[in-house]
Design a protein around this motif. Sequence first.
Motif, PDB file in Angstrom:
ATOM      1  N   SER A 192       9.272  -6.261   1.612  1.00  0.00           N
ATOM      2  CA  SER A 192      10.050  -5.076   1.250  1.00  0.00           C
ATOM      3  C   SER A 192      11.250  -5.024   2.187  1.00  0.00           C
ATOM      4  CB  SER A 192       9.204  -3.808   1.364  1.00  0.00           C
ATOM      5  OG  SER A 192       8.621  -3.684   2.649  1.00  0.00           O
ATOM      6  N   ALA A 193      12.351  -4.473   1.680  1.00  0.00           N
ATOM      7  CA  ALA A 193      13.592  -4.355   2.444  1.00  0.00           C
ATOM      8  C   ALA A 193      13.877  -2.878   2.666  1.00  0.00           C
ATOM      9  CB  ALA A 193      14.736  -5.016   1.689  1.00  0.00           C
ATOM     10  N   TRP A 194      14.171  -2.527   3.920  1.00  0.00           N
ATOM     11  CA  TRP A 194      14.341  -1.126   4.295  1.00  0.00           C
ATOM     12  C   TRP A 194      15.696  -0.915   4.940  1.00  0.00           C
ATOM     13  CZ3 TRP A 194      10.406   2.205   2.994  1.00  0.00           C
ATOM     14  CH2 TRP A 194       9.220   1.600   2.558  1.00  0.00           C
ATOM     15  N   ASP A 195      16.282   0.226   4.631  1.00  0.00           N
ATOM     16  CA  ASP A 195      17.565   0.627   5.208  1.00  0.00           C
ATOM     17  C   ASP A 195      17.386   2.016   5.806  1.00  0.00           C
ATOM     18  OD1 ASP A 195      20.404   0.617   5.721  1.00  0.00           O
ATOM     19  OD2 ASP A 195      20.603   1.963   3.999  1.00  0.00           O
ATOM     20  N   GLU A 196      17.323   2.074   7.121  1.00  0.00           N
ATOM     21  CA  GLU A 196      17.146   3.353   7.818  1.00  0.00           C
ATOM     22  C   GLU A 196      15.983   4.164   7.250  1.00  0.00           C
ATOM     23  OE1 GLU A 196      20.845   5.447   8.183  1.00  0.00           O
ATOM     24  OE2 GLU A 196      21.893   3.658   8.898  1.00  0.00           O
TER      25      GLU A 196
ATOM     26  N   SER B  91       0.803  -1.221   0.000  1.00  0.00           N
ATOM     27  CA  SER B  91       0.000   0.000   0.000  1.00  0.00           C
ATOM     28  C   SER B  91       0.841   1.279   0.000  1.00  0.00           C
ATOM     29  CB  SER B  91      -0.933   0.017   1.222  1.00  0.00           C
ATOM     30  OG  SER B  91      -0.173   0.063   2.422  1.00  0.00           O
ATOM     31  N   GLY B  92       2.120   1.174   0.331  1.00  0.00           N
ATOM     32  CA  GLY B  92       2.964   2.361   0.416  1.00  0.00           C
ATOM     33  C   GLY B  92       3.368   2.909  -0.941  1.00  0.00           C
ATOM     34  N   ASP B  93       3.482   4.221  -1.021  1.00  0.00           N
ATOM     35  CA  ASP B  93       3.861   4.868  -2.277  1.00  0.00           C
ATOM     36  C   ASP B  93       5.258   4.451  -2.737  1.00  0.00           C
ATOM     37  OD1 ASP B  93       1.431   6.172  -2.452  1.00  0.00           O
ATOM     38  OD2 ASP B  93       2.167   8.010  -1.516  1.00  0.00           O
ATOM     39  N   ASP B  94       6.204   4.280  -1.811  1.00  0.00           N
ATOM     40  CA  ASP B  94       7.556   3.857  -2.177  1.00  0.00           C
ATOM     41  C   ASP B  94       7.538   2.486  -2.853  1.00  0.00           C
ATOM     42  OD1 ASP B  94       8.516   6.178  -1.054  1.00  0.00           O
ATOM     43  OD2 ASP B  94       9.362   5.216   0.724  1.00  0.00           O
ATOM     44  N   VAL B  95       6.769   1.579  -2.278  1.00  0.00           N
ATOM     45  CA  VAL B  95       6.682   0.224  -2.822  1.00  0.00           C
ATOM     46  C   VAL B  95       5.999   0.254  -4.187  1.00  0.00           C
ATOM     47  CG1 VAL B  95       5.649  -2.060  -2.495  1.00  0.00           C
ATOM     48  CG2 VAL B  95       6.779  -0.912  -0.579  1.00  0.00           C
ATOM     49  N   LYS B  96       4.932   1.009  -4.294  1.00  0.00           N
ATOM     50  CA  LYS B  96       4.227   1.123  -5.578  1.00  0.00           C
ATOM     51  C   LYS B  96       5.167   1.672  -6.655  1.00  0.00           C
ATOM     52  CE  LYS B  96      -0.367   1.761  -3.618  1.00  0.00           C
ATOM     53  NZ  LYS B  96      -1.460   2.712  -3.363  1.00  0.00           N
TER      54      LYS B  96
ATOM     55  N   ALA C  91      14.530   3.943   4.336  1.00  0.00           N
ATOM     56  CA  ALA C  91      14.476   4.050   2.873  1.00  0.00           C
ATOM     57  C   ALA C  91      14.234   2.674   2.265  1.00  0.00           C
ATOM     58  CB  ALA C  91      15.776   4.633   2.342  1.00  0.00           C
ATOM     59  N   LEU C  92      13.366   2.605   1.277  1.00  0.00           N
ATOM     60  CA  LEU C  92      13.091   1.349   0.589  1.00  0.00           C
ATOM     61  C   LEU C  92      14.301   0.952  -0.241  1.00  0.00           C
ATOM     62  CD1 LEU C  92      11.119  -0.920  -0.156  1.00  0.00           C
ATOM     63  CD2 LEU C  92      10.259   0.568  -1.983  1.00  0.00           C
ATOM     64  N   ALA C  93      14.849  -0.220   0.034  1.00  0.00           N
ATOM     65  CA  ALA C  93      16.044  -0.687  -0.662  1.00  0.00           C
ATOM     66  C   ALA C  93      15.737  -1.745  -1.716  1.00  0.00           C
ATOM     67  CB  ALA C  93      17.051  -1.247   0.349  1.00  0.00           C
ATOM     68  N   GLY C  94      14.638  -2.467  -1.552  1.00  0.00           N
ATOM     69  CA  GLY C  94      14.312  -3.510  -2.520  1.00  0.00           C
ATOM     70  C   GLY C  94      13.086  -4.284  -2.105  1.00  0.00           C
ATOM     71  N   CYS C  95      12.757  -5.298  -2.915  1.00  0.00           N
ATOM     72  CA  CYS C  95      11.589  -6.125  -2.633  1.00  0.00           C
ATOM     73  C   CYS C  95      11.747  -7.493  -3.290  1.00  0.00           C
ATOM     74  CB  CYS C  95      10.311  -5.449  -3.121  1.00  0.00           C
ATOM     75  SG  CYS C  95      10.229  -5.208  -4.916  1.00  0.00           S
ATOM     76  N   GLY C  96      10.867  -8.383  -2.888  1.00  0.00           N
ATOM     77  CA  GLY C  96      10.822  -9.718  -3.462  1.00  0.00           C
ATOM     78  C   GLY C  96       9.585 -10.435  -2.960  1.00  0.00           C
ATOM     79  N   ALA C  97       9.184 -11.472  -3.675  1.00  0.00           N
ATOM     80  CA  ALA C  97       7.973 -12.205  -3.307  1.00  0.00           C
ATOM     81  C   ALA C  97       8.181 -13.698  -3.482  1.00  0.00           C
ATOM     82  CB  ALA C  97       6.796 -11.721  -4.155  1.00  0.00           C
ATOM     83  N   LEU C  98       7.353 -14.447  -2.783  1.00  0.00           N
ATOM     84  CA  LEU C  98       7.362 -15.904  -2.859  1.00  0.00           C
ATOM     85  C   LEU C  98       5.940 -16.363  -3.155  1.00  0.00           C
ATOM     86  CD1 LEU C  98       8.698 -18.679  -2.491  1.00  0.00           C
ATOM     87  CD2 LEU C  98       8.366 -18.413  -0.013  1.00  0.00           C
ATOM     88  N   LYS C  99       5.798 -17.076  -4.259  1.00  0.00           N
ATOM     89  CA  LYS C  99       4.499 -17.603  -4.672  1.00  0.00           C
ATOM     90  C   LYS C  99       4.485 -19.104  -4.422  1.00  0.00           C
ATOM     91  CE  LYS C  99       1.525 -18.124  -8.733  1.00  0.00           C
ATOM     92  NZ  LYS C  99       1.392 -17.826 -10.171  1.00  0.00           N
TER      93      LYS C  99
ATOM     94  N   GLU D 296       6.470  -0.229 -10.030  1.00  0.00           N
ATOM     95  CA  GLU D 296       6.264   0.394 -11.344  1.00  0.00           C
ATOM     96  C   GLU D 296       7.582   0.455 -12.102  1.00  0.00           C
ATOM     97  OE1 GLU D 296       4.489   1.656 -14.597  1.00  0.00           O
ATOM     98  OE2 GLU D 296       3.412   1.017 -12.801  1.00  0.00           O
ATOM     99  N   GLU D 297       8.652   0.799 -11.390  1.00  0.00           N
ATOM    100  CA  GLU D 297       9.991   0.807 -11.996  1.00  0.00           C
ATOM    101  C   GLU D 297      10.360  -0.599 -12.483  1.00  0.00           C
ATOM    102  OE1 GLU D 297      14.498   1.109 -10.268  1.00  0.00           O
ATOM    103  OE2 GLU D 297      13.062   2.583  -9.505  1.00  0.00           O
TER     104      GLU D 297
END
Length: 151
Positions: A50-54, A9-14, A56-64, A18-19
């Motif tokens: 989602s992965a966060w560093d202080e 739901s977060g704008d950073d993640v969205k 800031a969004l640093a990355g993401c990944g999912a498991l299906k 999108e990127e």
Amino acid sequence: MDIRIDDLSGDDVKALLEEHLQGMALNSPPKSIHALNIEELKKPEITFWSAWDEGALAGCGALKELDAHHGEIKSMRTSSLYLRKGVARSILEHIIEMARYRGYKRLSLETGSMEAFEPAKRLYLKKGFQYCKPFSNYIEDPNSVFMTLEL
């Protein structure tokens, strides 16, 4: 690095997703893009982190979950500000750990065959993944590479 389940739901993640989709569109023909959009990532068989560093969004990944013994990695993406800083490795290790915790016997993924995907393929190989035939509903595609890890 704080890796946590995310509700998308977060704008950073969205923005990062999108990127991710734009990157796939730049490097793969439309029929060879298997990246999921936000609504698809919200399906109950998918867990998204989602992965966060202080803060800031640093990355993401999912498991299906494909079935009770087989999982698939989806939506691995590192923020452009965090490239080559170990973010992807940390997320991948987290997903592998979660797959083992769930009792999966196998973890697989699809990625592109083009040059842009070489860093990802090197990371997967370093973590023990091997090239394999298409799995699940995938079919042979010269623009796709399939990899799997026996757990």
